[in-house]
Design a protein around this motif. Structure first.
Motif, mmCIF file in Angstrom:
data_model
loop_
_atom_site.group_PDB
_atom_site.id
_atom_site.type_symbol
_atom_site.label_atom_id
_atom_site.label_comp_id
_atom_site.label_asym_id
_atom_site.label_seq_id
_atom_site.Cartn_x
_atom_site.Cartn_y
_atom_site.Cartn_z
ATOM 1 N N LYS A 89 0.836 -1.205 0.000
ATOM 2 C CA LYS A 89 0.000 0.000 0.000
ATOM 3 C C LYS A 89 0.870 1.255 0.000
ATOM 4 C CE LYS A 89 -4.281 1.053 -0.114
ATOM 5 N NZ LYS A 89 -5.129 0.672 -1.224
ATOM 6 N N LEU A 90 1.931 1.265 0.788
ATOM 7 C CA LEU A 90 2.826 2.425 0.799
ATOM 8 C C LEU A 90 3.479 2.618 -0.570
ATOM 9 C CD1 LEU A 90 4.447 2.142 4.338
ATOM 10 C CD2 LEU A 90 2.609 3.676 3.592
ATOM 11 N N ALA A 91 3.836 1.508 -1.237
ATOM 12 C CA ALA A 91 4.401 1.602 -2.585
ATOM 13 C C ALA A 91 3.358 2.158 -3.554
ATOM 14 C CB ALA A 91 4.894 0.234 -3.052
ATOM 15 N N GLU A 92 2.098 1.712 -3.434
ATOM 16 C CA GLU A 92 1.019 2.232 -4.291
ATOM 17 C C GLU A 92 0.824 3.725 -4.067
ATOM 18 O OE1 GLU A 92 -2.526 0.011 -3.427
ATOM 19 O OE2 GLU A 92 -1.766 -1.825 -4.355
ATOM 20 N N LEU A 93 0.818 4.138 -2.802
ATOM 21 C CA LEU A 93 0.623 5.553 -2.484
ATOM 22 C C LEU A 93 1.789 6.389 -3.015
ATOM 23 C CD1 LEU A 93 -0.805 5.202 1.133
ATOM 24 C CD2 LEU A 93 -2.071 5.848 -0.931
ATOM 25 N N GLU A 94 3.000 5.841 -2.900
ATOM 26 C CA GLU A 94 4.171 6.547 -3.425
ATOM 27 C C GLU A 94 4.083 6.654 -4.948
ATOM 28 O OE1 GLU A 94 8.982 5.952 -3.511
ATOM 29 O OE2 GLU A 94 7.908 5.271 -1.734
ATOM 30 N N LEU A 95 3.658 5.579 -5.582
ATOM 31 C CA LEU A 95 3.497 5.587 -7.038
ATOM 32 C C LEU A 95 2.442 6.608 -7.460
ATOM 33 C CD1 LEU A 95 4.263 4.384 -9.774
ATOM 34 C CD2 LEU A 95 2.564 2.594 -9.372
ATOM 35 N N GLN A 96 1.343 6.676 -6.718
ATOM 36 C CA GLN A 96 0.305 7.668 -7.022
ATOM 37 C C GLN A 96 0.865 9.086 -6.911
ATOM 38 O OE1 GLN A 96 -2.877 6.735 -4.303
ATOM 39 N NE2 GLN A 96 -3.620 5.034 -5.545
ATOM 40 N N ALA A 97 1.685 9.325 -5.897
ATOM 41 C CA ALA A 97 2.294 10.651 -5.733
ATOM 42 C C ALA A 97 3.222 10.962 -6.906
ATOM 43 C CB ALA A 97 3.057 10.723 -4.408
ATOM 44 N N VAL A 98 3.974 9.961 -7.365
ATOM 45 C CA VAL A 98 4.862 10.157 -8.513
ATOM 46 C C VAL A 98 4.039 10.474 -9.760
ATOM 47 C CG1 VAL A 98 6.459 8.956 -10.080
ATOM 48 C CG2 VAL A 98 6.767 8.784 -7.599
ATOM 49 N N VAL A 99 2.927 9.773 -9.944
ATOM 50 C CA VAL A 99 2.059 10.024 -11.102
ATOM 51 C C VAL A 99 1.524 11.454 -11.053
ATOM 52 C CG1 VAL A 99 -0.153 9.401 -12.160
ATOM 53 C CG2 VAL A 99 1.465 7.614 -11.523
ATOM 54 N N VAL A 100 1.095 11.907 -9.883
ATOM 55 C CA VAL A 100 0.604 13.282 -9.749
ATOM 56 C C VAL A 100 1.727 14.264 -10.089
ATOM 57 C CG1 VAL A 100 -0.155 15.014 -8.054
ATOM 58 C CG2 VAL A 100 -1.231 12.761 -8.108
ATOM 59 N N ASP A 101 2.929 14.016 -9.565
ATOM 60 C CA ASP A 101 4.072 14.882 -9.869
ATOM 61 C C ASP A 101 4.363 14.901 -11.370
ATOM 62 O OD1 ASP A 101 4.404 15.547 -7.225
ATOM 63 O OD2 ASP A 101 6.125 14.231 -6.887
ATOM 64 N N LEU A 102 4.303 13.731 -12.003
ATOM 65 C CA LEU A 102 4.553 13.655 -13.441
ATOM 66 C C LEU A 102 3.496 14.428 -14.227
ATOM 67 C CD1 LEU A 102 5.705 9.960 -13.951
ATOM 68 C CD2 LEU A 102 7.068 12.026 -14.277
ATOM 69 N N LYS A 103 2.246 14.310 -13.816
ATOM 70 C CA LYS A 103 1.173 15.050 -14.501
ATOM 71 C C LYS A 103 1.379 16.555 -14.354
ATOM 72 C CE LYS A 103 -2.469 11.566 -14.380
ATOM 73 N NZ LYS A 103 -3.755 11.175 -13.834
ATOM 74 N N GLU A 104 1.753 16.977 -13.151
ATOM 75 C CA GLU A 104 2.010 18.403 -12.928
ATOM 76 C C GLU A 104 3.215 18.863 -13.744
ATOM 77 O OE1 GLU A 104 2.363 18.701 -8.676
ATOM 78 O OE2 GLU A 104 0.190 18.565 -8.375
ATOM 79 N N SER A 105 4.260 18.036 -13.794
ATOM 80 C CA SER A 105 5.447 18.385 -14.587
ATOM 81 C C SER A 105 5.104 18.440 -16.071
ATOM 82 C CB SER A 105 6.562 17.357 -14.360
ATOM 83 O OG SER A 105 7.003 17.403 -13.034
ATOM 84 N N LYS A 106 4.291 17.502 -16.516
ATOM 85 C CA LYS A 106 3.876 17.486 -17.923
ATOM 86 C C LYS A 106 3.108 18.759 -18.257
ATOM 87 C CE LYS A 106 0.967 14.995 -21.189
ATOM 88 N NZ LYS A 106 -0.031 13.935 -21.358
#
Length: 168
Positions: free
Chosen positions: A110-127
């Motif tokens: 679950k912590l890995a999933e939450l971290e991955l979700q945060a990375v996806v949000v960061d990537l979307k914002e960076s994009k």
């Protein structure tokens, strides 16, 4: 080895039994579990209790597989996530008499999933930020090219005027 706990709930009596591993997963000393649905729900994070109660009710009503992920009450220290799956056993009148299931600690996943979700949000914002910069660069490029074209046209006009003056 798999660190999977086992539970069962005798619906008529309200008695809930947990294996020692399940108590360990929930951060309780062996024999400390209260043995009731209420004791179990008290051990669940307050924000997840209603969801679990609704899943249990739905399972009892329609016989669907019981499956849920929930957090443990924050009183256990670090945040911990648990996944449970179970099924209902019915009597001859199709009344629920027992629920059986398993439970395992899924905190690492679950912590890995939450971290991955945060990375996806960061990537979307960076994009999005990158797309905005590209649009700014395109506008700047258009302005520069426009200016250069005007200067070329002006140079041509100056050359034409010079030629025209010289030829007179």
């Amino acid at each position: 080895v798999a660190r999977v706990g086992v539970w069962e709930w005798e619906i008529a009596t309200g008695r809930v039994s947990w294996s020692p591993i399940l108590e360990e997963i929930h951060g309780l000393p062996q024999g400390a579990f209260g043995g009731t649905l209420e004791a179990f729900l008290k051990d669940v994070h307050p924000d997840d209790r209603e969801m679990l109660q609704k899943r249990i009710e739905r399972t009892l009503q329609d016989g669907a597989e019981y499956a849920a992920e929930y957090r443990l009450d924050p009183g256990h220290g670090s945040q911990r996530w648990v996944e449970t799956k179970g099924y209902v056993r019915y009597n001859d009148q199709h009344e629920p008499v027992m629920m059986h299931g398993i439970c395992m600690d899924i905190t690492a996943r679950k912590l890995a999933e939450l971290e991955l979700q945060a990375v996806v949000v960061d990537l979307k914002e960076s994009k999005q930020a990158l797309q905005e910069k590209i649009q700014d660069l395109e506008r700047f490029h258009d302005l520069v090219v426009d200016r250069e074209l005007k200067m070329i046209e002006q140079e041509k006009e100056i050359q034409r005027l010079k030629t025209s003056l010289i030829s007179r």
